[in-house]
Write a protein that holds these residues in place. Structure first.
Motif, short mmCIF file in Angstrom:
data_model
loop_
_atom_site.label_atom_id
_atom_site.label_comp_id
_atom_site.label_asym_id
_atom_site.label_seq_id
_atom_site.Cartn_x
_atom_site.Cartn_y
_atom_site.Cartn_z
N GLU A 97 31.47 7.29 -19.89
CA GLU A 97 32.14 7.91 -21.12
C GLU A 97 31.88 7.30 -22.35
O GLU A 97 32.37 6.16 -22.49
CB GLU A 97 33.41 8.27 -20.84
N LEU A 98 31.30 8.06 -23.31
CA LEU A 98 31.28 7.69 -24.82
C LEU A 98 32.29 8.11 -25.56
O LEU A 98 32.16 9.37 -25.79
CB LEU A 98 29.83 7.60 -25.32
N GLU A 99 33.53 7.39 -26.19
CA GLU A 99 34.31 8.10 -26.93
C GLU A 99 33.78 8.09 -28.64
O GLU A 99 33.60 6.82 -28.91
CB GLU A 99 35.53 7.39 -26.81
N ASP A 130 17.96 -2.70 -19.14
CA ASP A 130 19.31 -3.26 -19.07
C ASP A 130 20.52 -2.55 -19.51
O ASP A 130 21.53 -2.67 -19.55
CB ASP A 130 19.32 -4.58 -19.35
N ALA A 131 20.11 -1.32 -20.25
CA ALA A 131 20.97 -0.50 -21.25
C ALA A 131 20.46 0.72 -21.48
O ALA A 131 19.37 1.09 -21.67
CB ALA A 131 21.44 -1.50 -22.39
N ILE A 132 21.59 1.61 -21.79
CA ILE A 132 21.10 3.06 -22.36
C ILE A 132 21.50 3.01 -23.91
O ILE A 132 22.81 2.37 -24.18
CB ILE A 132 22.00 4.10 -21.54
N HIS A 133 20.62 3.25 -24.84
CA HIS A 133 21.09 3.35 -26.11
C HIS A 133 21.01 4.89 -26.65
O HIS A 133 20.22 5.52 -26.45
CB HIS A 133 19.96 2.66 -27.05
N VAL A 134 22.13 5.06 -27.16
CA VAL A 134 22.63 6.51 -27.47
C VAL A 134 22.75 6.54 -29.14
O VAL A 134 23.67 5.71 -29.45
CB VAL A 134 23.70 7.20 -26.87
N ARG A 135 22.24 7.12 -29.86
CA ARG A 135 22.73 7.34 -31.46
C ARG A 135 23.19 9.00 -31.65
O ARG A 135 22.65 9.91 -31.18
CB ARG A 135 21.47 7.50 -32.25
N LEU A 136 24.62 8.97 -31.71
CA LEU A 136 25.14 10.07 -31.78
C LEU A 136 26.33 10.34 -32.69
O LEU A 136 26.97 9.25 -33.27
CB LEU A 136 25.64 10.91 -30.58
N ARG A 137 26.92 11.31 -32.90
CA ARG A 137 28.20 11.53 -33.53
C ARG A 137 29.14 12.60 -32.92
O ARG A 137 28.40 13.54 -32.60
CB ARG A 137 28.13 11.55 -35.11
N GLY A 138 30.51 12.59 -33.28
CA GLY A 138 31.23 13.68 -32.60
C GLY A 138 31.28 14.73 -33.73
O GLY A 138 31.15 14.58 -35.12
N ILE A 139 31.54 16.03 -33.48
CA ILE A 139 31.75 17.02 -34.41
C ILE A 139 33.20 17.02 -34.78
O ILE A 139 33.16 17.19 -36.02
CB ILE A 139 31.59 18.66 -33.49
N GLY A 140 34.24 16.64 -34.16
CA GLY A 140 35.46 16.32 -34.49
C GLY A 140 35.77 14.96 -34.71
O GLY A 140 34.94 14.11 -34.85
N LEU A 141 37.09 14.93 -34.91
CA LEU A 141 37.47 13.52 -35.11
C LEU A 141 37.35 12.59 -34.05
O LEU A 141 37.13 11.29 -33.97
CB LEU A 141 38.78 13.40 -35.73
N HIS A 152 29.80 12.66 -21.87
CA HIS A 152 29.59 12.03 -20.46
C HIS A 152 28.02 11.69 -20.45
O HIS A 152 27.41 12.86 -20.50
CB HIS A 152 30.14 12.64 -19.46
N VAL A 153 27.53 10.46 -20.35
CA VAL A 153 26.31 10.13 -20.06
C VAL A 153 25.95 9.87 -18.62
O VAL A 153 26.59 8.84 -18.07
CB VAL A 153 25.79 9.12 -20.83
N THR A 154 24.95 10.44 -17.97
CA THR A 154 24.76 10.37 -16.48
C THR A 154 23.39 10.13 -16.10
O THR A 154 22.53 10.91 -16.73
CB THR A 154 25.13 11.57 -15.66
N LEU A 155 22.97 9.21 -15.44
CA LEU A 155 21.63 9.06 -14.79
C LEU A 155 21.63 9.52 -13.12
O LEU A 155 22.54 9.06 -12.45
CB LEU A 155 21.19 7.55 -14.79
N MET A 156 20.86 10.45 -12.95
CA MET A 156 20.96 10.93 -11.50
C MET A 156 19.67 10.86 -10.87
O MET A 156 18.35 10.87 -11.45
CB MET A 156 21.05 12.50 -11.59
#
Length: 233
Positions: free
Chosen positions: A138-140, A108-119, A124-128
Motif C-alpha cells: 500500500e502506498l499512502e 529488487d524494487a518497484i518504482h512508482v511516480r504518482l500523486r494523489g488527487i486529494g490530500l 494498492h500496487v500488486t504483482l500477480m
C-alpha cells in the motif's frame, strides 16, 4: 531474404529491401517499464461497475513537471452515494517480463511516480504471478508528485482481482494465493510475473464524493540494483 522478403542478398549492390525490424537492447540493470500510461492505458482491464459499467473510468493527461503522459484514476462513486469497495486496473506484462527473463530475478524494487488527487490517498500496487499468487503493498500518497521506491522484500502475499471480470455479478472476483504459496519464506517469483494491478479501495470510515479519491500515475517500473529513473521508458 529477411526481413524484407525481397529475392537476393542484403549485401548485393542492387538490394533494395526497405523494411527493418527495430528492437530495444537493455542492460542487465536497465529498469523494466511495467506501466507507461501513453502506451498501456488502452490495454488495461478494469473492475466492472454493475452489469453495464464495462468500460474503464480513467483519463490521460500530461505532467506539468515532466511533460510525460499521466494516468488519472478515480474511485467510482455510485449516484445514490457511497464508493465501490474495490476498483482495479489490471495490465498483462508477461511478454515484457519474458523479454528480460535472463535477468528479471535481479530486480529488487518497484518504482512508482504518482500523486494523489486529494490530500491523502492509498494506492494498492500488486504483482500477480501466473498461478494467481499476488504480492501487494500500500502506498499512502498526498497531492504532490513523489517517486516511491518499494523494495520487493516489503511485498506481502494478498489478494488479486480476476480481470477481465466474469459475468454476471462479481463471482470469483478475488484471487487468493495458489496452494502452498504465500506462507513464511515464500517470495515473488518474478520469472512467473503475469500482471500488474493498481487498485483503489473504499477506506474504512471514508465517504468520498465524486472526484475526491484517486491518483495520477506517471510510471511504474521494476528496478535492478537500486537503479531507478523516473523518465525510464
Amino acid at each position: 531474404t529477411y526481413p524484407s522478403d525481397v529475392p537476393g542478398r542484403p549485401y548485393d549492390w542492387s538490394y533494395y529491401g526497405p523494411l527493418s525490424w527495430p528492437l530495444e537492447v537493455a542492460g542487465a540493470r536497465t529498469p523494466l517499464v511495467l506501466f507507461d500510461p501513453g502506451a498501456d492505458a488502452p490495454r488495461l482491464a478494469f473492475t466492472r461497475i454493475g452489469d453495464t459499467g464495462r468500460r474503464g473510468l480513467f483519463r490521460l493527461g500530461v505532467s506539468a513537471e515532466t511533460g510525460h503522459p499521466v494516468f488519472h484514476l478515480e474511485l467510482p462513486v455510485y449516484p445514490s452515494g457511497g464508493a465501490v469497495l474495490d476498483y482495479t486496473a489490471s495490465l498483462v506484462v508477461q511478454d515484457r517480463v519474458r523479454a528480460r527473463l535472463e535477468t528479471i530475478t535481479g530486480a529488487d524494487a518497484i518504482h512508482v511516480r504518482l500523486r494523489g488527487i486529494g490530500l491523502s490517498q492509498v494506492l494498492h500496487v500488486t504483482l500477480m504471478e501466473d498461478d494467481g499468487t499476488s504480492w501487494t503493498n500500500e502506498l499512502e500518497v498526498d497531492s504532490l508528485w513523489h517517486d516511491y521506491n518499494v523494495p520487493l522484500v516489503t511485498l506481502s502475499a494478498g489478494r488479486g482481482a480476476l480481470l477481465p471480470e466474469g459475468f454476471p455479478g462479481e463471482w470469483n472476483y478475488w484471487v487468493s494465493p495458489a496452494a502452498g504459496r504465500g506462507g513464511p519464506g515464500d517470495h515473488p517469483r518474478l520469472d512467473h510475473l503475469e500482471r500488474l494491478q493498481l487498485s483503489l479501495r473504499r477506506e474504512p470510515g471514508a465517504s468520498p464524493g465524486p472526484g475526491q479519491a484517486g491518483v495520477e500515475i506517471e510510471a511504474v517500473t521494476l528496478t535492478f540494483g537500486g537503479v531507478a529513473r523516473a523518465d525510464a521508458r
